[in-house]
Write an enzyme that holds these catalytic residues in place. Structure first.
Site, short mmCIF file in Angstrom:
data_model
loop_
_atom_site.label_atom_id
_atom_site.label_comp_id
_atom_site.label_asym_id
_atom_site.label_seq_id
_atom_site.Cartn_x
_atom_site.Cartn_y
_atom_site.Cartn_z
N ASP A 149 0.88 -1.29 0.09
CA ASP A 149 -0.04 0.10 0.10
C ASP A 149 0.97 1.32 0.14
OD1 ASP A 149 -2.22 1.77 0.11
OD2 ASP A 149 -3.20 0.62 1.40
C1 BGC Z 1 -5.01 2.91 0.06
C2 BGC Z 1 -5.17 2.08 -1.02
C3 BGC Z 1 -5.10 2.78 -2.42
C4 BGC Z 1 -3.81 3.60 -2.28
C5 BGC Z 1 -3.63 4.32 -3.58
C6 BGC Z 1 -3.79 4.25 -0.11
O1 BGC Z 1 -4.05 4.89 1.05
O2 BGC Z 1 -5.12 2.27 1.29
O3 BGC Z 1 -6.37 1.47 -0.85
O4 BGC Z 1 -5.17 1.88 -3.32
O5 BGC Z 1 -4.00 4.38 -1.12
O6 BGC Z 1 -4.36 5.28 -3.77
#
Ligand code: BGC
Length: 772
Positions: A297
């Protein structure tokens, strides 16, 4: 990998499939599928040939993904990395022309001419916005999920994207957690069905099939169990809950051929997601045979340091890579820790073989997606696909199937436009296009979005007077979220003076034949960084609700919400959860209100009476005092307000003739089950037959009920249909912490079938070796 990637296809048979058929589209895909998967050996050979030419810096860059928000200074930094061949992937670019421009740079200016892999949060639609994922789960129709993501994939692919960070398959049992909106709710069986369907929708028959993109189920694993429902906080999950509840949707997504997995931010039982070798390697790769690539993530490799799990940035990179991460999603606006991998190679703390394994997986994804041959965007084609009106038909059909009718006293709904002279449409969400779409959308066009007010006006016709008032102001969040920083993302609200607008709204209600109140949470009050310590209606909406009910006029409440809200025992004539229904939300809601379609959705979570009861999953153990279960709190009943699986219809249904082929089976054998469902009402409508199991004794104590089968059917008035289910070893086995293993016990099972988790029709069967 290609065989694994061949996704199982399902027979189309729903309204959404019908919409596709009417539009002359393949029922399984928004674009006709083309070609076949590249042979594994060819993909591997091509990846190895590229790998052989790469420097350690290029390798580290190839497995690094950067955010590009278009901020001039930050973009320059990212472009410099790209030009030096030190960025394999970008995220957050979603404009087709910009995607094309960047791809030209990557291919034309870098030494090895390797195209970028563009990832994005395509969560519930790209340009055409589908209902939010929890709503889709409430349809209890995996075809809705598959078709919605097929359209989303077609639009995203045409725009130049290659990979969706979706579906989110985290089980959520605490509605305080804002990200409950992104998943399928509390149940692993429903969650697994929705997970697999979405992977099929995104990817099509195989990775690289025309008009499709790679699917990246997330967040592996346990994110939904964040302590106190507080986003990002740790999750502590027993091994039994992990295997039986939290992991099954991930397993289903992997089995459906998902090409990517995103690791979770938080620590699961003390081990942060991006450093969890047990999850990322032992479970995901060794036990489940996952062949795609793992991404962290955002900034999560770096945050192994923040989590106090590693001592330095180079350690963070090495620990993440060695745990099984293949690509680092760098921190937004921040530096990648994978940049330090060449240093660690030189020091010997990581091996070239370890680095190559990750790089190979990323290159393979690019090769399978056909990027080497066709890296660029066809801008004309993009424009055509993004504005395809047929996609909106799919979105509307989906929204119609997701609404859950919770109350309908005296058959207030459906409304009859021939008998009505006036409707008051009231509430701060009634005419808010941005809120109608829900969170996690970026490429939308508000002009294409139909609000509830817009939908009602269009449907009611010129003979019905429609008055509107927002009633009260939607309050702002105390702590703004990351998404509130972009002005395009937040709803432009009409500021009203509650002191005068509330009485005005009540006067409109008094002067109208019926009032439709649209209440709930604004779209930025749910989602990431949108956990909440209350389930109350924000602002003065409760006061508005009470005042409108007090007029004594018929009141229909439409809830725009993705968590159960506490309406303080208010009793409007009708109550329907419409979620955040997407681009065509208002049109779908109007069709439901005026009875063109009957609601058939069912709750994908338990709806508590109030906050103090959570978590309260329906699939709980029996306890030693089952008879006093209702009195667990001395001050109020412990039952839910609405049980899991509940939802009314404009018709009525009866279940009968629950039959098993055999009363006793041997372990390993299956039991066919059949049940009759009859539409006992006066109109065609949908019902969801739900099958629950209860194991009476065994290696572990098992939940009072667990969903193990469901089917949504449309029945004409008076029609009876016999539905068949098959209970196999998969449904009869579970993980027991008594043996740290999967078991199928010799035991007695109760089977329940009906239209909610409180289904009454029941029978039993035995599993016994003596059958052999
Ligand atoms: C989220 C993810 C997301 C990523 C990219 C993160 O903060 O937890 O689910 O895909 O950001 O936007």
């Amino acid at each position: 990998m290609s065989n694994l990637m061949l996704c199982k296809r399902r027979r189309a048979g729903t309204a959404v499939a019908l919409a596709f058929a009417l539009l002359g589209l393949d029922a399984q895909s928004a674009q006709p599928a083309q070609g076949k998967p590249l042979p594994d050996a060819e993909v591997q050979a091509r990846a190895d040939a590229l790998l052989a030419k790469m420097t350690p810096e290029e390798k580290a860059g190839q497995i690094t993904q950067y955010f590009d928000f278009g901020d001039p200074q930050d973009s320059k930094r990212v472009l410099d990395e790209m030009a030096a061949g030190r960025a394999g992937s970008l995220l957050f670019v979603y404009d087709p022309a910009e995607l094309d421009r960047l791809q030209h740079m990557a291919v034309e200016r870098t030494r090895l001419k390797i195209p970028l892999l563009f990832g994005f949060d395509v969560i519930h639609g790209f340009r055409t916005i589908m209902p939010v994922p929890i709503a889709v789960a409430a349809s209890w129709d995996p075809d809705v999920a598959e078709k919605g993501q097929t359209v989303a994939a077609a639009e995203a692919r045409a725009a130049g994207l290659h990979w969706a960070f979706a579906p989110m398959v985290d089980i959520a049992r605490d509605p305080r957690w804002g990200r409950i909106i992104e998943g399928a709710g509390e149940d692993p069986y429903l969650g697994a069905a929705m997970a697999a369907a979405q992977v099929r929708g995104f990817q099509g028959d195989f990775i690289g099939s025309s008009g499709h993109i790679i699917s990246g189920p997330k967040h592996f694993a346990g994110y939904g169990a964040a302590l106190g429902g507080r986003d990002y906080d740790e999750a502590n999950i027993s091994d039994s809950e992990l295997w039986n509840t939290y992991l099954p949707p991930f397993k289903a997504a992997v089995d459906a051929g998902a090409g990517n997995i995103m690791s979770a931010y938080m620590a699961l039982n003390g081990v942060p997601g991006a450093g969890n070798r047990w999850l990322l390697t032992d479970v995901l790769r060794k036990q489940w045979g996952f062949k795609g690539f793992v991404v962290t993530d955002a900034g999560a490799a770096h945050d192994l340091l923040t989590h106090e799990f590693v001592a330095t940035e180079p350690d963070a990179a090495v620990r993440a890579l060695q745990a099984g991460v293949d690509m680092e999603m760098s921190p937004p606006f921040g530096t990648s820790v994978f940049k330090t991998l060449p240093q660690s190679l030189a020091k010997g703390t990581v091996t070239m073989a370890e680095l190559d394994t990750a790089v190979r997986r990323v290159l393979e994804a690019k090769i399978r997606m056909g990027l080497i041959e066709k890296p660029y965007v066809d801008l004309k084609q993009a424009q055509r696909v993004l504005t395809d009106p047929q996609h909106r038909v799919v979105s509307r059909a989906a929204a119609e199937r997701t609404a859950v009718l919770l109350r309908n006293e005296g058959g207030l709904l459906p409304l009859d436009p021939n008998k009505l002279k006036s409707i008051a449409v009231i509430g701060p969400l009634a005419d808010s296009a941005r809120d109608t779409l829900g969170p996690w959308v970026f490429a939308f066009d508000l002009n294409e979005t139909v609000t509830v007010l817009g939908g009602i006006k269009a449907k009611a016709g010129s003979k019905v007077r429609v008055d509107y008032s927002p009633g009260v102001t939607m309050p702002a969040r105390l702590h703004p979220s990351i998404f509130d920083q972009d002005p395009k993302m937040i709803a432009k609200r009409v500021e009203v003076d509650d002191a005068s607008e509330l009485p005005h709204a009540v006067a409109l209600a008094k002067a109208s034949d019926v009032t439709v109140l649209v209440l709930g949470e604004a779209q930025n009050m749910i989602g990431e960084q949108a956990s909440r310590s209350s389930l109350d209606l924000p602002g003065r909406q409760q006061e508005l609700l009470d005042a409108v009910i007090a007029t004594g006029k018929p009141v229909v409440v439409l809830l725009m919400s993705a968590r159960p809200l506490d309406l303080k025992n208010s009793k409007p004539g009708a109550l329907m959860n419409i979620w955040y229904p997407g681009t065509q939300g208002g049109a779908a809601v109007a069709n439901l209100l005026f009875g063109e379609v009957s609601p058939g959705g069912k709750l994908p979570y338990t709806w508590p009476r109030n906050l103090g009861q959570i978590p309260m999953p329906y699939a709980h153990l029996r306890s030693h005092q089952p008879n006093t279960g209702e009195q667990r709190y001395w001050n109020e009943p412990n039952s839910p307000l609405y049980p899991f699986g509940f939802g009314l219809s404009y018709s009525t249904f009866e279940f009968s003739n629950l039959k098993l082929d055999r009363q006793t089976i041997a372990p390993g054998e299956s039991v066919p089950v059949s049940v009759d469902v009859r539409n006992t009402g006066g109109r065609a409508a949908d019902e969801v037959a739900q099958l629950y199991l209860h194991q009476r004794y065994g290696s572990s104590a098992r939940p009072v009920r667990e969903l193990k089968g469901f089917q949504r059917v449309t029945l004409k008035p008076g029609e009876t249909r016999t539905l068949r289910f098959e209970l196999t070893t998969a449904e009869l086995s579970y993980w027991t912490s008594a043996k740290h293993a999967w078991v199928q016990d010799e035991t007695t099972f109760d089977v329940y079938v009906g239209n909610s988790s409180q289904a009454a029709l029941t029978t039993t069967f035995e599993v016994s070796k003596s059958r052999r």
